[in-house]
Design an enzyme around this catalytic site. Sequence first.
Site, short mmCIF file in Angstrom:
data_model
loop_
_atom_site.label_atom_id
_atom_site.label_comp_id
_atom_site.label_asym_id
_atom_site.label_seq_id
_atom_site.Cartn_x
_atom_site.Cartn_y
_atom_site.Cartn_z
N ALA A 128 6.89 -18.41 20.96
CA ALA A 128 6.53 -16.99 21.02
C ALA A 128 6.89 -16.38 22.37
O ALA A 128 6.53 -15.26 22.67
CB ALA A 128 5.05 -16.82 20.74
N GLY A 129 7.59 -17.14 23.21
CA GLY A 129 7.96 -16.61 24.52
C GLY A 129 6.81 -16.65 25.51
O GLY A 129 6.82 -15.94 26.51
N LEU A 130 5.79 -17.47 25.22
CA LEU A 130 4.65 -17.58 26.15
C LEU A 130 4.64 -18.95 26.82
O LEU A 130 3.61 -19.42 27.30
CB LEU A 130 3.33 -17.32 25.40
CG LEU A 130 3.22 -15.94 24.74
CD1 LEU A 130 1.92 -15.83 23.94
CD2 LEU A 130 3.28 -14.82 25.79
N SER A 133 6.52 -24.58 25.82
CA SER A 133 7.25 -25.78 26.26
C SER A 133 6.99 -26.09 27.72
O SER A 133 6.76 -27.24 28.09
CB SER A 133 8.75 -25.65 25.99
OG SER A 133 9.20 -24.35 26.26
N GLU A 165 13.89 -29.83 31.24
CA GLU A 165 14.37 -28.92 30.20
C GLU A 165 15.89 -28.72 30.30
O GLU A 165 16.59 -28.70 29.30
CB GLU A 165 13.62 -27.59 30.30
CG GLU A 165 13.76 -26.79 29.07
CD GLU A 165 12.56 -25.89 28.77
OE1 GLU A 165 11.45 -26.18 29.25
OE2 GLU A 165 12.76 -24.89 28.07
N ASP A 177 8.82 -20.28 34.36
CA ASP A 177 7.73 -20.70 33.46
C ASP A 177 6.96 -21.88 34.03
O ASP A 177 5.73 -21.89 34.04
CB ASP A 177 8.31 -21.07 32.08
CG ASP A 177 9.12 -19.95 31.49
OD1 ASP A 177 9.04 -18.82 32.00
OD2 ASP A 177 9.86 -20.20 30.53
C1 GLA Z 1 12.65 -18.06 29.50
C2 GLA Z 1 13.07 -19.04 30.58
C3 GLA Z 1 12.72 -18.51 31.98
C4 GLA Z 1 13.24 -17.09 32.16
C5 GLA Z 1 12.87 -16.20 30.98
C6 GLA Z 1 13.52 -14.84 31.05
O1 GLA Z 1 11.26 -17.94 29.48
O2 GLA Z 1 12.43 -20.29 30.39
O3 GLA Z 1 13.22 -19.37 32.96
O4 GLA Z 1 14.63 -17.08 32.39
O5 GLA Z 1 13.22 -16.79 29.74
O6 GLA Z 1 13.06 -14.12 32.12
#
Ligand code: GLA
Length: 391
Positions: A128-130, A133, A165, A177
Amino acid sequence: MNHPVNTAKLLETFYQLYPGDGRSPEIYFAPGRVNLIGEHTDYNNGYVFPCALTYGTYLLVRRTNRPVLHFATTNFSFRKDIPLDQIGEKVGNEWVNYPLGVINQFVQRGVVLNGMEMLFSGTVPNGAGLSSSASIEMAMAVAINEMYRAGFPMVELALIGQRAENEFVGMNCGIMDQFASGLGKENAALFLNCDTLQYELVPIDLKEYRLVISNTNKRRGLTDSKYNERRSECDRAVEYISRKKKIEHLSQLSYQEFESLQDAIPEPAVRQRARHVISENQRVLEAVLALKSGDLKQFGQLMNESHNSLRDDYEVTGKELDTLVREAGKIEGVLGSRMTGAGFGGCTVSIVHKNMTDTFIRQVGKNYEKATRLKPDFYLPDIGGGAGKLQ
Ligand code: GLA
Protein backbone atom coordinates in the site's frame (compact mmCIF):
# COMPACT_ATOMS: atom_id res chain seq x y z
CA MET A 1 4.68 3.15 22.36
CA ASN A 2 1.08 2.45 21.60
CA HIS A 3 1.01 -1.04 20.13
CA PRO A 4 -2.29 -1.94 18.59
CA VAL A 5 -1.40 -5.63 18.72
CA ASN A 6 -1.93 -8.24 21.36
CA THR A 7 1.52 -9.73 21.92
CA ALA A 8 0.08 -12.47 24.18
CA LYS A 9 -1.82 -13.79 21.17
CA LEU A 10 1.33 -13.71 19.07
CA LEU A 11 3.22 -15.63 21.73
CA GLU A 12 0.53 -18.28 21.75
CA THR A 13 0.84 -18.70 17.98
CA PHE A 14 4.63 -18.83 18.31
CA TYR A 15 4.47 -21.69 20.84
CA GLN A 16 2.01 -23.58 18.65
CA LEU A 17 4.37 -23.32 15.69
CA TYR A 18 7.55 -23.91 17.63
CA PRO A 19 6.85 -25.90 20.81
CA GLY A 20 10.61 -26.20 21.48
CA ASP A 21 11.82 -26.19 25.05
CA GLY A 22 9.55 -23.47 26.41
CA ARG A 23 12.17 -20.69 26.26
CA SER A 24 10.40 -17.46 25.42
CA PRO A 25 11.19 -15.71 22.16
CA GLU A 26 12.36 -12.11 22.01
CA ILE A 27 9.92 -9.63 20.44
CA TYR A 28 10.97 -6.86 18.08
CA PHE A 29 8.94 -4.24 16.27
CA ALA A 30 9.67 -1.98 13.31
CA PRO A 31 7.13 0.53 11.97
CA GLY A 32 5.91 1.35 8.49
CA ARG A 33 6.01 4.98 7.43
CA VAL A 34 4.02 7.65 5.72
CA ASN A 35 5.92 10.25 3.73
CA LEU A 36 4.54 13.77 4.19
CA ILE A 37 6.48 15.31 1.31
CA GLY A 38 9.64 14.67 -0.73
CA GLU A 39 8.74 11.87 -3.13
CA HIS A 40 11.20 10.21 -5.50
CA THR A 41 13.90 12.48 -4.16
CA ASP A 42 15.75 10.02 -1.91
CA TYR A 43 17.56 8.13 -4.68
CA ASN A 44 18.43 11.52 -6.18
CA ASN A 45 20.28 12.42 -2.95
CA GLY A 46 17.61 14.97 -2.08
CA TYR A 47 15.35 15.73 0.89
CA VAL A 48 12.48 13.69 2.34
CA PHE A 49 10.10 14.27 5.24
CA PRO A 50 8.50 11.01 6.40
CA CYS A 51 7.25 9.85 9.78
CA ALA A 52 6.99 6.42 11.35
CA LEU A 53 3.59 4.89 12.05
CA THR A 54 2.38 2.79 14.96
CA TYR A 55 1.55 0.10 12.40
CA GLY A 56 4.44 -2.13 11.48
CA THR A 57 5.96 -5.60 11.70
CA TYR A 58 6.32 -7.63 14.88
CA LEU A 59 8.97 -10.32 14.94
CA LEU A 60 9.12 -13.05 17.55
CA VAL A 61 12.41 -14.87 17.37
CA ARG A 62 14.27 -17.57 19.29
CA ARG A 63 17.73 -18.91 18.59
CA THR A 64 18.27 -22.66 18.21
CA ASN A 65 21.25 -24.97 17.86
CA ARG A 66 20.00 -26.40 14.58
CA PRO A 67 21.54 -24.88 11.41
CA VAL A 68 18.15 -23.91 10.01
CA LEU A 69 16.12 -20.70 9.72
CA HIS A 70 12.41 -21.20 10.28
CA PHE A 71 10.09 -18.54 8.83
CA ALA A 72 6.38 -18.14 9.49
CA THR A 73 3.90 -15.28 9.38
CA THR A 74 0.45 -14.64 10.79
CA ASN A 75 -0.54 -12.68 7.68
CA PHE A 76 -1.11 -15.65 5.42
CA SER A 77 -0.47 -19.34 5.45
CA PHE A 78 3.23 -19.61 4.79
CA ARG A 79 6.04 -21.60 6.37
CA LYS A 80 9.54 -22.05 5.09
CA ASP A 81 12.61 -23.73 6.55
CA ILE A 82 15.92 -22.70 5.04
CA PRO A 83 19.18 -24.43 5.97
CA LEU A 84 21.88 -21.91 6.86
CA ASP A 85 24.05 -23.07 3.97
CA GLN A 86 21.28 -22.09 1.50
CA ILE A 87 20.54 -18.57 2.65
CA GLY A 88 22.14 -17.04 -0.45
CA GLU A 89 19.34 -18.38 -2.67
CA LYS A 90 16.32 -16.21 -3.39
CA VAL A 91 12.92 -17.83 -2.73
CA GLY A 92 10.78 -16.98 -5.79
CA ASN A 93 9.01 -13.67 -5.24
CA GLU A 94 8.18 -14.43 -1.62
CA TRP A 95 8.19 -11.85 1.20
CA VAL A 96 10.76 -14.03 2.95
CA ASN A 97 13.37 -12.53 0.62
CA TYR A 98 13.23 -9.32 2.69
CA PRO A 99 14.47 -10.91 5.93
CA LEU A 100 16.75 -13.25 3.96
CA GLY A 101 18.35 -10.28 2.21
CA VAL A 102 18.98 -8.69 5.60
CA ILE A 103 20.46 -11.91 6.98
CA ASN A 104 22.83 -12.05 4.02
CA GLN A 105 23.95 -8.48 4.69
CA PHE A 106 24.89 -9.42 8.28
CA VAL A 107 26.74 -12.52 7.08
CA GLN A 108 28.66 -10.36 4.58
CA ARG A 109 29.63 -8.14 7.51
CA GLY A 110 31.12 -11.12 9.35
CA VAL A 111 28.28 -11.94 11.75
CA VAL A 112 28.08 -15.70 12.38
CA LEU A 113 24.49 -16.87 12.75
CA ASN A 114 22.79 -19.86 14.41
CA GLY A 115 19.43 -21.26 13.56
CA MET A 116 16.37 -19.16 14.42
CA GLU A 117 12.67 -19.79 14.84
CA MET A 118 10.79 -16.73 13.61
CA LEU A 119 7.21 -15.54 13.50
CA PHE A 120 6.46 -12.31 11.64
CA SER A 121 3.23 -10.43 12.05
CA GLY A 122 2.46 -7.29 10.08
CA THR A 123 -0.15 -4.62 10.78
CA VAL A 124 0.76 -2.43 7.78
CA PRO A 125 -1.38 -3.22 4.75
CA ASN A 126 0.80 -4.99 2.15
CA GLY A 127 1.77 -3.20 -1.04
CA ALA A 128 0.00 0.00 0.00
CA GLY A 129 3.04 2.27 -0.17
CA LEU A 130 3.34 2.40 3.63
CA SER A 131 6.61 0.45 3.70
CA SER A 132 5.51 -2.93 4.90
CA SER A 133 8.68 -4.33 3.30
CA ALA A 134 11.02 -1.86 5.01
CA SER A 135 9.35 -2.69 8.32
CA ILE A 136 10.04 -6.41 7.80
CA GLU A 137 13.67 -5.63 6.93
CA MET A 138 14.14 -3.35 9.91
CA ALA A 139 12.51 -5.78 12.36
CA MET A 140 14.94 -8.46 11.16
CA ALA A 141 17.88 -6.06 11.28
CA VAL A 142 17.29 -4.82 14.85
CA ALA A 143 16.69 -8.41 16.00
CA ILE A 144 19.96 -9.76 14.60
CA ASN A 145 21.87 -6.70 15.72
CA GLU A 146 20.67 -7.20 19.29
CA MET A 147 20.69 -11.00 19.54
CA TYR A 148 24.15 -11.42 18.02
CA ARG A 149 25.50 -8.26 19.63
CA ALA A 150 26.60 -6.99 16.21
CA GLY A 151 26.68 -3.43 17.51
CA PHE A 152 25.75 -1.57 14.33
CA PRO A 153 24.24 1.89 14.81
CA MET A 154 20.68 2.42 13.54
CA VAL A 155 21.82 4.36 10.45
CA GLU A 156 23.90 1.33 9.41
CA LEU A 157 20.91 -0.95 10.02
CA ALA A 158 18.86 1.25 7.68
CA LEU A 159 21.58 0.90 5.04
CA ILE A 160 21.58 -2.87 5.60
CA GLY A 161 17.81 -2.90 4.97
CA GLN A 162 18.18 -0.84 1.82
CA ARG A 163 21.02 -2.99 0.45
CA ALA A 164 19.01 -6.13 1.19
CA GLU A 165 16.25 -4.76 -1.00
CA ASN A 166 18.58 -3.49 -3.73
CA GLU A 167 20.85 -6.50 -3.94
CA PHE A 168 18.72 -9.47 -2.88
CA VAL A 169 15.14 -8.52 -3.72
CA GLY A 170 16.08 -6.48 -6.81
CA MET A 171 14.14 -3.29 -6.04
CA ASN A 172 16.41 -0.25 -6.36
CA CYS A 173 14.75 1.70 -3.54
CA GLY A 174 16.35 4.69 -1.86
CA ILE A 175 17.05 5.01 1.86
CA MET A 176 13.89 6.82 3.02
CA ASP A 177 11.72 3.91 4.15
CA GLN A 178 14.32 2.02 6.16
CA PHE A 179 15.60 5.26 7.66
CA ALA A 180 12.13 6.35 8.78
CA SER A 181 11.39 2.89 10.17
CA GLY A 182 14.65 2.84 12.11
CA LEU A 183 14.97 6.44 13.27
CA GLY A 184 11.42 7.78 13.47
CA LYS A 185 10.16 9.24 16.75
CA GLU A 186 6.71 9.62 18.23
CA ASN A 187 4.92 12.78 17.10
CA ALA A 188 7.80 13.94 14.93
CA ALA A 189 8.62 13.87 11.24
CA LEU A 190 12.10 13.11 10.07
CA PHE A 191 13.69 15.73 7.84
CA LEU A 192 16.43 13.77 6.11
CA ASN A 193 19.13 14.85 3.72
CA CYS A 194 19.62 11.66 1.70
CA ASP A 195 23.01 12.85 0.47
CA THR A 196 24.68 13.23 3.86
CA LEU A 197 22.20 11.16 5.92
CA GLN A 198 22.02 14.04 8.38
CA TYR A 199 18.58 14.41 9.82
CA GLU A 200 16.46 16.45 12.14
CA LEU A 201 13.33 15.38 14.00
CA VAL A 202 10.68 18.07 13.61
CA PRO A 203 7.77 17.93 16.10
CA ILE A 204 4.42 17.62 14.39
CA ASP A 205 1.73 19.73 15.93
CA LEU A 206 -1.30 19.60 13.68
CA LYS A 207 -3.48 21.55 16.12
CA GLU A 208 -7.13 20.87 15.29
CA TYR A 209 -6.14 18.84 12.21
CA ARG A 210 -5.07 15.24 11.77
CA LEU A 211 -3.52 12.94 9.21
CA VAL A 212 -5.80 10.70 7.21
CA ILE A 213 -4.38 7.96 5.00
CA SER A 214 -6.57 6.74 2.15
CA ASN A 215 -5.77 3.45 0.47
CA THR A 216 -6.69 3.08 -3.21
CA ASN A 217 -6.65 -0.70 -2.80
CA LYS A 218 -5.43 -0.85 -6.36
CA ARG A 219 -3.25 -3.86 -7.04
CA ARG A 220 0.19 -2.58 -7.87
CA GLY A 221 1.54 -4.96 -10.46
CA LEU A 222 4.42 -3.28 -12.22
CA THR A 223 5.52 -0.91 -9.49
CA ASP A 224 9.05 -2.23 -9.16
CA SER A 225 9.83 -2.10 -12.86
CA LYS A 226 8.30 1.36 -13.32
CA TYR A 227 10.16 2.56 -10.27
CA ASN A 228 13.46 1.28 -11.64
CA GLU A 229 12.60 2.94 -14.97
CA ARG A 230 12.18 6.33 -13.23
CA ARG A 231 15.53 5.85 -11.55
CA SER A 232 17.25 5.33 -14.86
CA GLU A 233 15.49 8.37 -16.34
CA CYS A 234 16.99 10.43 -13.52
CA ASP A 235 20.42 8.94 -14.27
CA ARG A 236 19.99 10.00 -17.90
CA ALA A 237 19.03 13.52 -16.81
CA VAL A 238 22.28 13.71 -14.81
CA GLU A 239 24.28 12.56 -17.85
CA TYR A 240 22.66 15.10 -20.17
CA ILE A 241 23.07 17.99 -17.77
CA SER A 242 26.66 17.00 -17.08
CA ARG A 243 27.49 17.82 -20.70
CA LYS A 244 26.94 21.45 -19.73
CA LYS A 245 27.72 21.39 -16.04
CA LYS A 246 29.23 18.41 -14.27
CA ILE A 247 26.90 17.07 -11.56
CA GLU A 248 26.73 13.79 -9.66
CA HIS A 249 23.02 13.92 -8.90
CA LEU A 250 20.00 16.11 -9.63
CA SER A 251 19.68 17.47 -6.10
CA GLN A 252 22.82 19.51 -6.58
CA LEU A 253 20.84 21.92 -8.74
CA SER A 254 18.62 24.75 -7.56
CA TYR A 255 15.44 25.26 -9.53
CA GLN A 256 16.95 28.35 -11.17
CA GLU A 257 20.04 26.46 -12.29
CA PHE A 258 17.83 23.71 -13.67
CA GLU A 259 15.88 26.23 -15.71
CA SER A 260 18.99 27.54 -17.34
CA LEU A 261 20.37 24.04 -18.02
CA GLN A 262 17.26 22.10 -18.96
CA ASP A 263 17.74 22.51 -22.72
CA ALA A 264 20.64 20.10 -22.38
CA ILE A 265 18.05 17.33 -21.91
CA PRO A 266 16.72 16.35 -25.34
CA GLU A 267 14.10 13.84 -24.10
CA PRO A 268 10.97 15.72 -22.93
CA ALA A 269 9.99 13.00 -20.43
CA VAL A 270 13.45 13.01 -18.87
CA ARG A 271 13.31 16.81 -18.57
CA GLN A 272 9.99 16.49 -16.75
CA ARG A 273 11.41 13.90 -14.33
CA ALA A 274 14.28 16.25 -13.47
CA ARG A 275 11.90 19.16 -12.99
CA HIS A 276 9.88 17.14 -10.51
CA VAL A 277 12.90 16.09 -8.46
CA ILE A 278 14.38 19.57 -8.27
CA SER A 279 11.11 21.35 -7.53
CA GLU A 280 10.17 18.68 -4.97
CA ASN A 281 13.42 19.27 -3.08
CA GLN A 282 12.54 22.94 -2.84
CA ARG A 283 9.05 22.08 -1.60
CA VAL A 284 10.46 19.90 1.19
CA LEU A 285 12.58 22.79 2.44
CA GLU A 286 9.59 25.11 2.37
CA ALA A 287 7.33 22.53 4.03
CA VAL A 288 9.75 22.02 6.92
CA LEU A 289 9.84 25.78 7.49
CA ALA A 290 6.05 25.98 7.28
CA LEU A 291 5.62 23.22 9.86
CA LYS A 292 8.17 24.77 12.19
CA SER A 293 6.35 28.08 12.07
CA GLY A 294 2.93 26.46 12.51
CA ASP A 295 1.73 27.47 9.05
CA LEU A 296 -0.33 24.38 8.29
CA LYS A 297 -2.12 26.06 5.42
CA GLN A 298 1.13 26.57 3.59
CA PHE A 299 2.17 23.00 4.41
CA GLY A 300 -1.04 21.71 2.86
CA GLN A 301 -0.58 23.86 -0.21
CA LEU A 302 2.89 22.38 -0.74
CA MET A 303 1.43 18.88 -0.44
CA ASN A 304 -1.04 19.70 -3.21
CA GLU A 305 1.74 21.05 -5.41
CA SER A 306 3.79 17.94 -4.74
CA HIS A 307 0.94 15.75 -5.94
CA ASN A 308 0.50 17.81 -9.11
CA SER A 309 4.17 17.50 -9.89
CA LEU A 310 4.10 13.72 -9.32
CA ARG A 311 1.06 13.51 -11.59
CA ASP A 312 2.18 15.78 -14.43
CA ASP A 313 5.98 15.64 -14.43
CA TYR A 314 6.93 12.39 -12.76
CA GLU A 315 3.85 10.50 -14.00
CA VAL A 316 3.57 8.06 -11.12
CA THR A 317 0.01 8.68 -9.94
CA GLY A 318 -2.79 7.22 -12.07
CA LYS A 319 -6.56 7.44 -11.96
CA GLU A 320 -7.03 6.01 -8.48
CA LEU A 321 -4.58 8.27 -6.63
CA ASP A 322 -5.68 11.31 -8.62
CA THR A 323 -9.34 10.63 -7.81
CA LEU A 324 -8.64 10.33 -4.08
CA VAL A 325 -6.69 13.60 -4.07
CA ARG A 326 -9.28 15.42 -6.18
CA GLU A 327 -12.16 14.27 -4.00
CA ALA A 328 -10.22 15.17 -0.84
CA GLY A 329 -9.75 18.68 -2.20
CA LYS A 330 -13.51 19.13 -2.44
CA ILE A 331 -14.02 18.63 1.30
CA GLU A 332 -14.06 21.67 3.53
CA GLY A 333 -11.38 21.51 6.19
CA VAL A 334 -8.82 19.66 4.05
CA LEU A 335 -5.55 21.60 3.99
CA GLY A 336 -3.70 19.35 1.56
CA SER A 337 -3.56 15.91 0.02
CA ARG A 338 -1.04 13.94 -1.99
CA MET A 339 0.07 10.45 -2.95
CA THR A 340 2.66 8.95 -0.62
CA GLY A 341 5.34 6.35 -1.39
CA ALA A 342 6.32 5.09 -4.82
CA GLY A 343 2.93 5.74 -6.43
CA PHE A 344 1.09 3.86 -9.21
CA GLY A 345 -1.42 2.82 -6.54
CA GLY A 346 -1.05 2.63 -2.79
CA CYS A 347 -2.11 5.48 -0.54
CA THR A 348 -2.64 9.20 -0.25
CA VAL A 349 -2.05 11.28 2.87
CA SER A 350 -4.24 14.26 3.71
CA ILE A 351 -4.41 16.87 6.45
CA VAL A 352 -8.02 17.04 7.56
CA HIS A 353 -9.83 19.09 10.21
CA LYS A 354 -10.72 16.78 13.11
CA ASN A 355 -14.40 17.72 12.89
CA MET A 356 -14.48 16.80 9.22
CA THR A 357 -12.87 13.35 9.39
CA ASP A 358 -16.17 11.46 9.23
CA THR A 359 -17.41 13.58 6.34
CA PHE A 360 -14.08 13.04 4.58
CA ILE A 361 -14.27 9.28 4.90
CA ARG A 362 -17.90 9.16 3.81
CA GLN A 363 -17.70 11.55 0.86
CA VAL A 364 -14.29 10.64 -0.52
CA GLY A 365 -15.14 6.96 -0.05
CA LYS A 366 -18.42 7.25 -1.92
CA ASN A 367 -17.10 9.30 -4.83
CA TYR A 368 -13.95 7.22 -5.18
CA GLU A 369 -15.94 4.03 -5.34
CA LYS A 370 -18.24 5.52 -7.94
CA ALA A 371 -15.32 6.61 -10.13
CA THR A 372 -13.13 3.53 -9.84
CA ARG A 373 -15.35 0.67 -8.64
CA LEU A 374 -12.78 0.04 -5.92
CA LYS A 375 -13.52 0.23 -2.22
CA PRO A 376 -10.95 2.40 -0.45
CA ASP A 377 -9.75 1.99 3.13
CA PHE A 378 -9.07 4.85 5.50
CA TYR A 379 -6.65 4.94 8.42
CA LEU A 380 -6.28 7.56 11.13
CA PRO A 381 -2.63 6.99 11.97
CA ASP A 382 -0.64 7.92 15.04
CA ILE A 383 2.98 8.85 14.57
CA GLY A 384 5.08 6.25 16.33
CA GLY A 385 8.68 5.56 17.28
CA GLY A 386 11.41 3.71 15.39
CA ALA A 387 12.44 0.05 15.37
CA GLY A 388 13.51 -1.72 18.53
CA LYS A 389 13.08 -4.52 21.03
CA LEU A 390 9.75 -4.80 22.83
CA GLN A 391 10.56 -7.64 25.24
C1 GLA B 1 9.50 3.84 -2.32
C2 GLA B 1 10.98 3.63 -2.09
C3 GLA B 1 11.61 4.86 -1.41
C4 GLA B 1 11.26 6.14 -2.16
C5 GLA B 1 9.76 6.21 -2.46
C6 GLA B 1 9.40 7.37 -3.35
O1 GLA B 1 8.84 3.94 -1.10
O2 GLA B 1 11.20 2.50 -1.28
O3 GLA B 1 13.01 4.69 -1.31
O4 GLA B 1 12.02 6.26 -3.34
O5 GLA B 1 9.28 5.02 -3.06
O6 GLA B 1 9.64 8.57 -2.73
